[in-house]
Design a protein around this motif. Structure first.
Motif, PDB file in Angstrom:
ATOM      1  N   PHE A  60       0.828  -1.208   0.000  1.00  0.00           N
ATOM      2  CA  PHE A  60       0.000   0.000   0.000  1.00  0.00           C
ATOM      3  C   PHE A  60       0.865   1.261   0.000  1.00  0.00           C
ATOM      4  O   PHE A  60       0.530   2.252  -0.657  1.00  0.00           O
ATOM      5  CB  PHE A  60      -0.936  -0.011   1.215  1.00  0.00           C
ATOM      6  N   LEU A  61       1.967   1.247   0.734  1.00  0.00           N
ATOM      7  CA  LEU A  61       2.852   2.415   0.765  1.00  0.00           C
ATOM      8  C   LEU A  61       3.608   2.564  -0.549  1.00  0.00           C
ATOM      9  O   LEU A  61       3.934   3.692  -0.957  1.00  0.00           O
ATOM     10  CB  LEU A  61       3.824   2.299   1.934  1.00  0.00           C
ATOM     11  N   THR A  62       3.865   1.453  -1.214  1.00  0.00           N
ATOM     12  CA  THR A  62       4.523   1.524  -2.523  1.00  0.00           C
ATOM     13  C   THR A  62       3.613   2.161  -3.557  1.00  0.00           C
ATOM     14  O   THR A  62       4.031   3.048  -4.318  1.00  0.00           O
ATOM     15  CB  THR A  62       4.947   0.117  -2.989  1.00  0.00           C
ATOM     16  N   ILE A  63       2.357   1.719  -3.597  1.00  0.00           N
ATOM     17  CA  ILE A  63       1.445   2.332  -4.575  1.00  0.00           C
ATOM     18  C   ILE A  63       1.155   3.784  -4.204  1.00  0.00           C
ATOM     19  O   ILE A  63       0.948   4.632  -5.084  1.00  0.00           O
ATOM     20  CB  ILE A  63       0.133   1.526  -4.729  1.00  0.00           C
ATOM     21  N   LEU A  64       1.169   4.086  -2.904  1.00  0.00           N
ATOM     22  CA  LEU A  64       1.020   5.486  -2.489  1.00  0.00           C
ATOM     23  C   LEU A  64       2.150   6.322  -3.075  1.00  0.00           C
ATOM     24  O   LEU A  64       1.910   7.383  -3.671  1.00  0.00           O
ATOM     25  CB  LEU A  64       1.026   5.585  -0.963  1.00  0.00           C
ATOM     26  N   GLY A  65       3.385   5.864  -2.905  1.00  0.00           N
ATOM     27  CA  GLY A  65       4.533   6.593  -3.432  1.00  0.00           C
ATOM     28  C   GLY A  65       4.492   6.721  -4.947  1.00  0.00           C
ATOM     29  O   GLY A  65       4.789   7.790  -5.497  1.00  0.00           O
ATOM     30  N   ILE A  66       4.104   5.631  -5.623  1.00  0.00           N
ATOM     31  CA  ILE A  66       4.071   5.650  -7.091  1.00  0.00           C
ATOM     32  C   ILE A  66       3.058   6.668  -7.601  1.00  0.00           C
ATOM     33  O   ILE A  66       3.365   7.487  -8.474  1.00  0.00           O
ATOM     34  CB  ILE A  66       3.747   4.244  -7.634  1.00  0.00           C
ATOM     35  N   PHE A  67       1.846   6.657  -7.048  1.00  0.00           N
ATOM     36  CA  PHE A  67       0.804   7.542  -7.581  1.00  0.00           C
ATOM     37  C   PHE A  67       0.941   8.982  -7.078  1.00  0.00           C
ATOM     38  O   PHE A  67       0.562   9.922  -7.781  1.00  0.00           O
ATOM     39  CB  PHE A  67      -0.577   6.972  -7.277  1.00  0.00           C
ATOM     40  N   LEU A  68       1.502   9.168  -5.880  1.00  0.00           N
ATOM     41  CA  LEU A  68       1.794  10.528  -5.430  1.00  0.00           C
ATOM     42  C   LEU A  68       2.819  11.183  -6.353  1.00  0.00           C
ATOM     43  O   LEU A  68       2.620  12.302  -6.839  1.00  0.00           O
ATOM     44  CB  LEU A  68       2.343  10.511  -4.003  1.00  0.00           C
ATOM     45  N   SER A  69       3.933  10.492  -6.559  1.00  0.00           N
ATOM     46  CA  SER A  69       5.006  11.065  -7.376  1.00  0.00           C
ATOM     47  C   SER A  69       4.577  11.209  -8.832  1.00  0.00           C
ATOM     48  O   SER A  69       4.917  12.201  -9.489  1.00  0.00           O
ATOM     49  CB  SER A  69       6.263  10.189  -7.268  1.00  0.00           C
ATOM     50  N   THR A  70       3.818  10.237  -9.329  1.00  0.00           N
ATOM     51  CA  THR A  70       3.358  10.317 -10.721  1.00  0.00           C
ATOM     52  C   THR A  70       2.417  11.502 -10.928  1.00  0.00           C
ATOM     53  O   THR A  70       2.529  12.247 -11.905  1.00  0.00           O
ATOM     54  CB  THR A  70       2.650   9.018 -11.132  1.00  0.00           C
ATOM     55  N   SER A  71       1.478  11.691 -10.004  1.00  0.00           N
ATOM     56  CA  SER A  71       0.536  12.810 -10.131  1.00  0.00           C
ATOM     57  C   SER A  71       1.255  14.143 -10.024  1.00  0.00           C
ATOM     58  O   SER A  71       0.925  15.097 -10.741  1.00  0.00           O
ATOM     59  CB  SER A  71      -0.559  12.697  -9.072  1.00  0.00           C
ATOM     60  N   TYR A  72       2.263  14.218  -9.142  1.00  0.00           N
ATOM     61  CA  TYR A  72       3.048  15.451  -9.043  1.00  0.00           C
ATOM     62  C   TYR A  72       3.824  15.707 -10.329  1.00  0.00           C
ATOM     63  O   TYR A  72       3.857  16.833 -10.844  1.00  0.00           O
ATOM     64  CB  TYR A  72       4.011  15.360  -7.856  1.00  0.00           C
ATOM     65  N   PHE A  73       4.431  14.659 -10.869  1.00  0.00           N
ATOM     66  CA  PHE A  73       5.182  14.786 -12.118  1.00  0.00           C
ATOM     67  C   PHE A  73       4.274  15.282 -13.246  1.00  0.00           C
ATOM     68  O   PHE A  73       4.652  16.175 -14.015  1.00  0.00           O
ATOM     69  CB  PHE A  73       5.793  13.432 -12.494  1.00  0.00           C
ATOM     70  N   THR A 148      11.109  12.224  -3.009  1.00  0.00           N
ATOM     71  CA  THR A 148      10.565  12.144  -1.647  1.00  0.00           C
ATOM     72  C   THR A 148       9.203  11.482  -1.656  1.00  0.00           C
ATOM     73  O   THR A 148       8.917  10.587  -0.842  1.00  0.00           O
ATOM     74  CB  THR A 148      10.470  13.543  -1.024  1.00  0.00           C
ATOM     75  N   MET A 149       8.335  11.911  -2.550  1.00  0.00           N
ATOM     76  CA  MET A 149       7.004  11.305  -2.635  1.00  0.00           C
ATOM     77  C   MET A 149       7.072   9.832  -3.014  1.00  0.00           C
ATOM     78  O   MET A 149       6.280   9.019  -2.541  1.00  0.00           O
ATOM     79  CB  MET A 149       6.152  12.061  -3.660  1.00  0.00           C
ATOM     80  N   LEU A 150       8.017   9.489  -3.849  1.00  0.00           N
ATOM     81  CA  LEU A 150       8.118   8.126  -4.350  1.00  0.00           C
ATOM     82  C   LEU A 150       8.584   7.141  -3.292  1.00  0.00           C
ATOM     83  O   LEU A 150       7.997   6.066  -3.126  1.00  0.00           O
ATOM     84  CB  LEU A 150       9.065   8.088  -5.556  1.00  0.00           C
ATOM     85  N   ILE A 151       9.634   7.476  -2.561  1.00  0.00           N
ATOM     86  CA  ILE A 151      10.269   6.481  -1.696  1.00  0.00           C
ATOM     87  C   ILE A 151      10.061   6.699  -0.202  1.00  0.00           C
ATOM     88  O   ILE A 151      10.214   5.758   0.581  1.00  0.00           O
ATOM     89  CB  ILE A 151      11.791   6.386  -1.976  1.00  0.00           C
ATOM     90  N   TYR A 152       9.693   7.932   0.206  1.00  0.00           N
ATOM     91  CA  TYR A 152       9.678   8.176   1.651  1.00  0.00           C
ATOM     92  C   TYR A 152       8.579   7.434   2.406  1.00  0.00           C
ATOM     93  O   TYR A 152       8.804   7.040   3.564  1.00  0.00           O
ATOM     94  CB  TYR A 152       9.615   9.676   1.954  1.00  0.00           C
ATOM     95  N   PRO A 153       7.388   7.221   1.846  1.00  0.00           N
ATOM     96  CA  PRO A 153       6.403   6.438   2.607  1.00  0.00           C
ATOM     97  C   PRO A 153       6.933   5.073   3.032  1.00  0.00           C
ATOM     98  O   PRO A 153       6.779   4.669   4.192  1.00  0.00           O
ATOM     99  CB  PRO A 153       5.230   6.301   1.623  1.00  0.00           C
ATOM    100  N   VAL A 154       7.573   4.356   2.118  1.00  0.00           N
ATOM    101  CA  VAL A 154       8.129   3.045   2.448  1.00  0.00           C
ATOM    102  C   VAL A 154       9.326   3.184   3.380  1.00  0.00           C
ATOM    103  O   VAL A 154       9.489   2.405   4.330  1.00  0.00           O
ATOM    104  CB  VAL A 154       8.537   2.290   1.160  1.00  0.00           C
ATOM    105  N   PHE A 155      10.160   4.197   3.150  1.00  0.00           N
ATOM    106  CA  PHE A 155      11.346   4.382   3.983  1.00  0.00           C
ATOM    107  C   PHE A 155      10.954   4.643   5.438  1.00  0.00           C
ATOM    108  O   PHE A 155      11.537   4.059   6.362  1.00  0.00           O
ATOM    109  CB  PHE A 155      12.181   5.551   3.448  1.00  0.00           C
TER     110      PHE A 155
END
Length: 592
Positions: A60-73, A148-155
């Motif tokens: 769940f945290l991985t998909i959070l990071g993926i879609f947060l960073s993608t939407s920001y991009f 930060t959006m991509l990896i920090y939730p999991v980190f």
């Protein structure tokens, strides 16, 4: 009826009348906004899939990071400036990346001969990529927000897992649900534009909270052996290099914790703290040691600490608005109080109170010394994250109790899906991008003002990094070239060792010059350093204006305009090396 309408609007997100299509947006911008919204629906779909498949929290945290960073991009795609354009702190942020990448890690973002006075580690990391790919300061800032959006939730989840899986006294400790919820809520309780502009404060605040709470817990249980002291010392130095301000709150929090907690071995604990402090200072010495040396050599005139906002003395309580974030923070505060007898939560509560102690200290310095000290700095990132962590623990306890009930199997998935939808709407790809002023940034952040890039291209050929420049306040320059200032435009953000006041006196004397020779003498032979280049707005009229933001306590600041007569730039003493419709550049002759 109005109350019902507001409630329905909240639940179903019915758009208000002011949600119009912002002026200046094109069909291409509309496509980008739609793509951001599709990220929300895709995130929900993947989340529901994970709930039914009973995937682990990392999913769940991985998909959070993926879609947060993608939407920001997607949202900032083809914009040439920072999120809100290039104003305020965004100028400083872009300037630091630019200077570190294209000049030196050891130079201030404005005055190249001075060391950085702002914690540099996060910017050093971004500058490494910027140097490798030849990016400008804006591109580096966007990249670091994206990462930060991509990896920090999991980190953040893995940091918690690493500690708690090896912690002694496992009773009532946070577990996987609390770690996951806390990691997710970092991006809910902190507003999205703050995360975009200052990801280093999000990272440093959240990790410093864990660092100090873990330290106090290990101290209480007598677990601070030399290996752990070494780990805390090394990690403390890294956190200090990220953003050292939080350590003022940590020092207060540690004192409060020991004042309110009885346990054996307090003397040993304080000795351990001293060792950790020494190691922290040693690791961070590449930052603070050159800075301290610059203060002893040049003196200190710290106008940054003098910046005052009336909100700094406002009561920082929980406002009872009916919105998701306020409810989360309120429940988090309740949990912080309910579980205060647990050592981990007592540590968190001590850190929470430290922000109020800092505010009271600031009020006293204002009252008796007329000196502000960023009174409310601890309330936003620091205390909001604390409450998010506490909320996560409380929800995990509630969830564990709920699962013991016979009807739990019927409602478990439904509750998880509803929670996912509510929280998802509070993320960047949710309702934040429905706000008209946010959508408007697609137009306002498209490119610098006209003429700037032509000036930048010219200055890149002029050895800008090794020469001194005085300019009218063309703030965009800092994001694209490593400017070496004679006088930075913002008094409250000027390097303390630069001697802003003395440099300002020189510029004021230049405006009072009577002849071209007098001006040339002040430019070439002033008491600070020779000025190699003067960049002005090419405006009509008889003067070249220079714009500065000056401290205006107790008001925020005021604009000061210094006007140098155009007639003084006689070709006998000055050479016009560049001119466009927007800007003009002079250099003093050196053969006088």
């Amino acid at each position: 009826m109005v109350g019902v309408r507001n409630f329905v609007s909240f639940v179903f997100r019915i758009p208000h009348d002011d949600l119009f299509m912002p002026e200046g947006l094109t069909f291409l911008d509309l496509r980008y906004l739609i793509s951001v919204k599709l990220c929300f629906f895709t995130f929900i779909a993947f989340g529901i899939f994970g709930i039914y498949r009973k995937y682990k929290p990392v999913y769940f945290l991985t998909i959070l990071g993926i879609f947060l960073s993608t939407s920001y991009f997607i949202f900032v795609r083809h914009t040439g400036l920072m999120f809100w354009g290039l104003t305020g702190d965004e100028i400083t942020i872009a300037a630091m990346y630019e200077k570190f990448a294209h000049l030196s890690f050891w130079s201030d973002f404005s005055y190249s001969h001075l060391p950085p006075f702002y914690p540099p580690l996060f910017f050093w990391i971004g500058a490494l990529f910027g140097k490798l790919f030849n990016w400008n300061g804006i591109q580096m800032a966007k990249m670091m927000s994206f990462v930060t959006m991509l990896i920090y939730p999991v980190f953040f989840y893995l940091v918690q897992k690493l500690y708690w899986k090896n912690a002694q006294d496992q009773k009532n400790n946070p577990d996987t649900i609390a770690w996951m919820i806390a990691s997710l809520l970092l991006f809910v309780v902190i507003e999205d534009d703050a995360i975009i502009d200052k990801p280093y404060e999000l990272i440093s605040a959240s990790l410093t909270i864990l660092w100090s709470a873990f330290l106090l817990r290990d101290s209480y249980y007598g677990n601070l052996n030399m290996q752990k002291i070494f780990i805390y010392g090394i990690s403390g130095g890294i956190l200090f290099l990220l953003f050292y301000f939080w350590f003022f709150l940590v020092a207060i929090g540690v004192g409060l914790f020991h004042l309110c907690t009885k346990f054996n071995g307090k003397v040993k604990s304080w000795m351990s703290y001293i060792l950790i402090g020494i190691m922290t200072l040693a690791i961070s010495s590449p930052f603070w040691l050159p800075l301290a040396k610059s203060y002893t050599t040049h003196g200190s005139e710290n106008w940054q600490a003098g910046y005052f906002l009336i909100e700094g003395i406002s009561l920082q309580g929980l406002r009872f608005n009916f919105d998701v974030t306020t409810i989360l923070l309120l429940v988090g505060f309740v949990c912080l109080c309910v579980y205060r007898k647990q050592i981990y939560h007592r540590a968190l509560l001590s850190l929470f109170v430290s922000a109020y102690v800092w505010q009271i200290m600031g009020m006293l310095t204002l009252l008796f010394l007329a000196s502000p000290m960023q009174e409310s700095k601890g309330f936003y990132f620091f205390n909001h994250i604390l409450l998010a962590i506490s909320f996560a623990y409380g929800i995990e306890r509630l969830w564990m109790w709920f699962k013991t009930k016979p009807y739990a199997t019927v409602w478990t998935k439904s509750i998880a899906i509803v929670s996912l939808c509510i929280v998802g709407s509070e993320l960047f790809f949710g309702t934040f991008t429905d706000i008209p002023v946010v959508q408007q940034t697609r137009a306002t952040s498209l490119a610098p003002r006209q003429g700037v890039m032509g000036l930048v291209d010219f200055l890149k050929t002029q050895n800008i990094q090794d020469t001194i420049t005085l300019h009218s306040g063309v703030t965009e320059l800092y994001a694209f070239i490593p400017v070496n200032d004679f006088l930075y435009y913002n008094m409250n953000n000027s390097h303390p060792a630069a001697g802003f006041s003395n440099r300002m006196l020189v510029v004021e004397d230049m405006a009072r010059a009577k002849t071209s020779q007098d001006l040339w003498n002040l430019v070439h032979n002033n008491s600070i350093t020779p000025i190699d280049r003067l960049v002005f707005f090419n405006q009509t009229g008889e003067v070249y204006p220079l714009y500065y933001h000056i401290d205006n306590f107790p008001q925020v600041n005021k604009e000061k305009v210094i006007k140098i007569p155009k007639k003084l730039f006689d070709k006998t003493y000055f050479v016009k090396v560049y001119e466009s419709d927007e800007f003009v550049v002079f250099e003093p002759r050196i053969d006088m």
